[in-house]
Design an enzyme around this catalytic site. Structure first.
Site, mmCIF file in Angstrom:
data_model
loop_
_atom_site.group_PDB
_atom_site.id
_atom_site.type_symbol
_atom_site.label_atom_id
_atom_site.label_comp_id
_atom_site.label_asym_id
_atom_site.label_seq_id
_atom_site.Cartn_x
_atom_site.Cartn_y
_atom_site.Cartn_z
ATOM 1 N N GLN A 103 0.823 -1.203 0.000
ATOM 2 C CA GLN A 103 0.000 0.000 0.000
ATOM 3 C C GLN A 103 0.862 1.259 0.000
ATOM 4 O O GLN A 103 0.329 2.367 -0.122
ATOM 5 C CB GLN A 103 -0.908 0.008 1.241
ATOM 6 N N ASP A 106 6.427 4.582 -1.496
ATOM 7 C CA ASP A 106 7.788 5.087 -1.313
ATOM 8 C C ASP A 106 8.849 4.368 -2.136
ATOM 9 O O ASP A 106 10.001 4.812 -2.201
ATOM 10 C CB ASP A 106 8.176 5.054 0.176
ATOM 11 N N HIS A 121 -1.166 1.629 -4.530
ATOM 12 C CA HIS A 121 -1.503 3.056 -4.547
ATOM 13 C C HIS A 121 -0.525 3.888 -5.369
ATOM 14 O O HIS A 121 -0.504 5.111 -5.251
ATOM 15 C CB HIS A 121 -1.564 3.585 -3.113
ATOM 16 N N SER A 221 0.314 -2.845 8.630
ATOM 17 C CA SER A 221 -0.868 -2.124 8.143
ATOM 18 C C SER A 221 -2.008 -2.247 9.138
ATOM 19 O O SER A 221 -2.309 -3.347 9.617
ATOM 20 C CB SER A 221 -1.321 -2.678 6.785
ATOM 21 N N ALA A 247 2.206 -3.416 14.982
ATOM 22 C CA ALA A 247 2.283 -2.920 16.356
ATOM 23 C C ALA A 247 1.080 -2.037 16.655
ATOM 24 O O ALA A 247 1.196 -0.837 16.871
ATOM 25 C CB ALA A 247 3.573 -2.147 16.552
#
Length: 276
Positions: A103, A106, A121, A221, A247
């Site tokens: 997703q 970068d 994306h 995610s 997390a």
């Protein structure tokens, strides 16, 4: 369970399923210095990001986007893959992960050695002209922005997700936005903005990867955005088990067969080492 037991559980999960699809989110890149959109409870931080329809409709919104991006993008451009990205590439190389959907925009999975991640994306490092479809490197657009807006050359602001920055509106009044060098058309980063849909071809490719998988591993995610959560929903409906490393809460916690609620940059390298 303690850390070693959790790693062992993940290793057994990957061992039982030979065609595991991985789905990664912002949590895999936070250790690279790229902020994420949500806290551990899945609640969005700060103001809403730019919406795609508003970007294309409003010159003021485009000025806001490009000004903030001019200040924030260098943080993202300077980010390097962290241990989690490298571990994911190692899991692919070892055959423990057969396909990867991210997703994130970068590009860090590719830089870490992942073979062909599907970027759900898009990729922030490419800019496209909405009129003639010409494509530009984001680094080239950054140079254009700096030349056209020298007054902002030394501007500092808090980095936000996906190359954004916390910049006050009054700094944007005289900002000059970039245009296509070929046709003068509107430029947009080659990403799926909030408020826009994932392109049909990308969705079809992602669903094809899920159809061929026999299990799903979610990494970093919260799955609060439906374009990511849908893969868990579809996997559960087809009886494919789901494990997650995150997390914090996820939207699919009730669907998970296994969850490790610790930072992915600590868990993934240990998992890759256990399986090597």
């Amino acid at each position: 369970m303690n850390r070693s037991e959790q790693i062992a559980g993940l290793a057994q999960f990957l061992g039982r399923h030979r065609r595991v699809l991985a789905l990664t989110g912002a949590g895999i890149s936070t250790a690279s210095g790229i902020p994420d959109y949500r806290d551990k409870d899945g609640t969005r931080r700060g103001r809403l990001p730019v919406q795609g329809p508003e970007f294309r409709r409003s010159d003021a919104v485009r000025r806001r986007y490009w000004a903030r991006s001019m200040v924030g993008w260098p943080t993202l451009a300077g980010a390097a893959p962290n241990a989690a990205h490298h571990a994911m590439a190692a899991l692919e190389e070892g055959g423990h992960i057969v396909s990867l959907i991210t997703q994130n925009v970068d590009g860090l999975h590719q830089r870490a050695g992942s073979r062909a991640p599907l970027e759900l994306h898009g990729n922030i490092h490419t800019v496209v002209c909405l009129a003639c479809q010409a494509r530009y490197a984001r680094a080239d657009i950054q140079r254009q922005l700096a030349q056209a807006n020298p007054q902002m050359a030394d501007t500092l602001a808090q980095p936000l997700p996906d190359g954004d920055a916390q910049l006050e509106p009054e700094a944007l009044e005289d900002f000059h936005i970039p245009h296509c060098a070929g046709c003068g058309g509107m430029l947009q980063p080659d990403v799926v903005f909030f408020g826009d849909n994932v392109p049909k071809t990308t969705t079809e490719a992602a669903l094809g990867m899920l159809a061929q998988a026999d299990a799903l591993l979610v990494v970093g995610s919260s799955l609060m955005v439906f374009s990511g959560f849908r893969f868990c929903k579809l996997a559960a409906e087809s009886g494919k088990p789901i494990a997650a490393i995150n997390a914090g809460l996820t939207r699919a916690d009730h669907l998970l067969a296994l969850k490790v609620g610790e930072p992915v940059e600590q868990v993934l390298p240990a998992l890759a080492a256990a399986l090597s």
